[in-house]
Design an enzyme around this catalytic site. Structure first.
Site, mmCIF file in Angstrom:
data_model
loop_
_atom_site.group_PDB
_atom_site.id
_atom_site.type_symbol
_atom_site.label_atom_id
_atom_site.label_comp_id
_atom_site.label_asym_id
_atom_site.label_seq_id
_atom_site.Cartn_x
_atom_site.Cartn_y
_atom_site.Cartn_z
ATOM 1 N N ARG A 93 0.843 -1.201 0.000
ATOM 2 C CA ARG A 93 0.000 0.000 0.000
ATOM 3 C C ARG A 93 0.883 1.257 0.000
ATOM 4 N NH1 ARG A 93 -4.759 1.930 4.275
ATOM 5 N NH2 ARG A 93 -4.898 4.049 3.462
ATOM 6 N N ASN A 147 -10.737 -4.263 -0.674
ATOM 7 C CA ASN A 147 -10.569 -3.161 -1.622
ATOM 8 C C ASN A 147 -9.619 -3.571 -2.748
ATOM 9 O OD1 ASN A 147 -12.168 -0.926 -0.997
ATOM 10 N ND2 ASN A 147 -10.939 -0.481 0.806
ATOM 11 N N CYS A 169 -19.132 -1.777 0.762
ATOM 12 C CA CYS A 169 -18.132 -0.785 1.172
ATOM 13 C C CYS A 169 -18.657 -0.059 2.403
ATOM 14 C CB CYS A 169 -17.909 0.200 0.035
ATOM 15 S SG CYS A 169 -16.799 1.547 0.476
ATOM 16 N N ASP A 170 -17.754 0.229 3.331
ATOM 17 C CA ASP A 170 -18.199 0.883 4.567
ATOM 18 C C ASP A 170 -18.145 2.402 4.499
ATOM 19 O OD1 ASP A 170 -15.512 1.347 4.624
ATOM 20 O OD2 ASP A 170 -15.160 0.552 6.628
ATOM 21 N N HIS A 200 -16.779 4.318 -4.211
ATOM 22 C CA HIS A 200 -15.935 5.488 -3.928
ATOM 23 C C HIS A 200 -16.141 6.580 -4.978
ATOM 24 C CE1 HIS A 200 -12.798 3.322 -1.146
ATOM 25 N NE2 HIS A 200 -14.040 3.296 -0.688
ATOM 26 N N TYR A 265 -14.585 10.439 -1.510
ATOM 27 C CA TYR A 265 -13.480 10.080 -2.402
ATOM 28 C C TYR A 265 -13.482 10.860 -3.705
ATOM 29 C CZ TYR A 265 -11.937 6.151 0.459
ATOM 30 O OH TYR A 265 -11.429 5.379 1.467
ATOM 31 N N ARG A 285 -0.623 7.918 3.987
ATOM 32 C CA ARG A 285 -1.659 7.280 4.810
ATOM 33 C C ARG A 285 -1.217 5.880 5.282
ATOM 34 N NH1 ARG A 285 -5.255 7.450 8.430
ATOM 35 N NH2 ARG A 285 -6.780 5.809 8.284
#
Length: 442
Positions: A93, A147, A169-170, A200, A265, A285
């Site tokens: 990531r 994701n 998706c939360d 998103h 997003y 992040r």
């Protein structure tokens, strides 16, 4: 009520303890007879699983528990597969976020080149889980919140069209929880929403209370000046500095279309240069998460295991993950719950690609989701969504056909990437970084 058997795929995830605590809190709504953890990283899973076993012994000793790296053992005799895997973990990531920033392009885990990179890793992992489920528990349902959900959903639609998989998706739930605070209501269950878009990448078009009162004017008045920012309590998932900025930035996205309320997003697509300007290419992040949530969760898990007790533990219930129980209940008990899911369009948005995986409200029962028709959408959203859905479809085709050309096209088409030259340079660097995880491209 039948007691269910659940396998959590991604047993070593930092989110797993919060989800286990949430499941245990909701046993009256969804009774469970066994919980299994499955992960291909034994060492990482052991840290989380050993602590979760103690949590279960204390809170629900009647539930059988198993941790395993063996697919047959994990996927045999299960009703639900709850999947939240991260292929390449936080280390990759970090690459997804930092490589684009070298080119002054948005570095984000699900949007732009970072999302495409992560998607190319996730497709194979999620397909593998679907195949295990279909082989060992063909009647089970997979509730997938791995994701990047948009690319994963398109991949399962195209490559495993018959699979019993629901992609969720939360983020809309987190945003609706903020809306509830803005409105001074008790629960997002008090809201009836209309929403459409891609994952998103969507907009609320109507928000009413249970009596049918229109709540949009009050929300819009707040969002116009503050975005979704409210006074945050200091606990919970979405409160790091970067999230506070995200919730405030919504006011700029809202200004583009004051008839709707946007998903957070969208800032990455509408104002990519602003996001690059405020990003720290040395500390993204991913670093926040590794230094924050990951250290905290793993530290707490190790403490529980060392003490053989949860006393003094600061692990928290993942409250906003309770939608997973709502979804499992809807299927198990045919409840007809209304939920936002990522489903094949098939005419739900009248003037949009039938094969696009769209995020819209659905009524969920024993046979899965029944999408609620949204009618025609305005040109602004339609144009944006057509461009973005093309990116997602090209990524899946690139993965399936092992096509470097299609991946280059996908990157060039993303609103976050300025031109084809930058797209190509970025692609070459991403291919190199992902050589352990992507198929070889021709």
């Amino acid at each position: 009520m039948k007691k269910h058997s659940i396998v959590i795929a991604g047993g070593g995830s930092t989110f797993t303890p919060g989800i286990v605590l949430m499941l245990l809190e909701n046993l009256d709504r969804l009774p469970i007879r066994q919980i299994k953890f499955y992960d291909n990283d034994k060492e990482r899973q052991d840290i989380v699983a050993d602590a979760c076993e103690i949590i279960m012994k204390e809170k629900a000793p009647e539930i059988q528990f198993l941790k395993t790296t063996d697919p047959k053992e994990a996927f045999t005799d299960v009703d639900f597969v709850m999947a939240h895997i991260r292929v390449g973990k936080y280390k990759m990531r970090e690459m997804d976020e930092k490589i684009p920033l070298k080119y002054d392009v948005v570095g984000q885990e699900t949007c732009g080149p970072g999302g495409i990179s992560y998607g190319m890793r996730s497709i194979g992992g999620v397909i593998e889980l679907v195949d295990y489920m279909e082989k060992y528990s063909p009647d089970a349902w997979m509730l997938n919140y791995s994701n990047p959900a948009a690319i994963v959903a398109e991949a399962t639609r195209k490559l495993r069209p018959q699979a019993k998989i629901l992609n969720i998706c939360d983020m809309p739930i987190a945003i609706e929880n903020l809306m509830v605070k803005i409105l001074g209501l008790k629960s997002r269950k008090d809201l009836t929403v209309r929403y459409y878009g891609l994952n998103h990448f969507g907009w609320w078009t109507s928000i009413m209370d249970k009596e049918g009162h229109d709540l949009m004017p009050k929300l819009k008045a707040h969002v116009k000046d503050n975005g979704y920012a409210v006074d945050f309590d200091e606990s919970g998932q979405h409160v790091d500095e970067s999230w506070k900025h995200t919730f405030e930035k919504v006011k700029d996205v809202y200004a583009l279309d004051p008839d709707t309320l946007p998903n957070t997003y969208l800032k990455y697509y509408m104002y990519p240069q602003d996001e690059v300007a405020k990003a720290n290419p040395e500390y993204t992040r991913a670093n926040e998460v590794m230094d924050g949530r990951e250290k905290h969760v793993f530290g707490e898990c190790k403490k529980i295991t060392a003490n053989q007790s949860t006393e003094g533990s600061t692990l928290e219930i993942d409250e906003h993950a309770s939608y997973i129980v709502d979804l499992a209940r809807a299927i198990a008990y045919n409840t007809g719950e209304r939920m936002l899911l990522i489903v094949e369009n098939k005419g739900a948005i009248a003037n949009f690609d039938d094969t696009a995986m769209v995020e819209i409200p659905c009524i969920v029962g024993a046979n899965g989701p029944e999408p609620i028709t949204q009618g025609e959408i305005p040109r602004f959203q339609k144009g944006l969504m057509e461009q973005q859905v093309a990116v997602e479809k090209l990524v899946v085709e690139a993965w399936e056909e092992r096509s470097r050309q299609k991946l280059w096209q996908a990157l060039t088409l993303s609103r976050t990437v300025p031109n084809g030259r930058v797209a190509k340079e970025l692609m070459e660097e991403l291919i190199e970084a992902n050589n352990m995880f992507w198929p070889e491209l021709n």
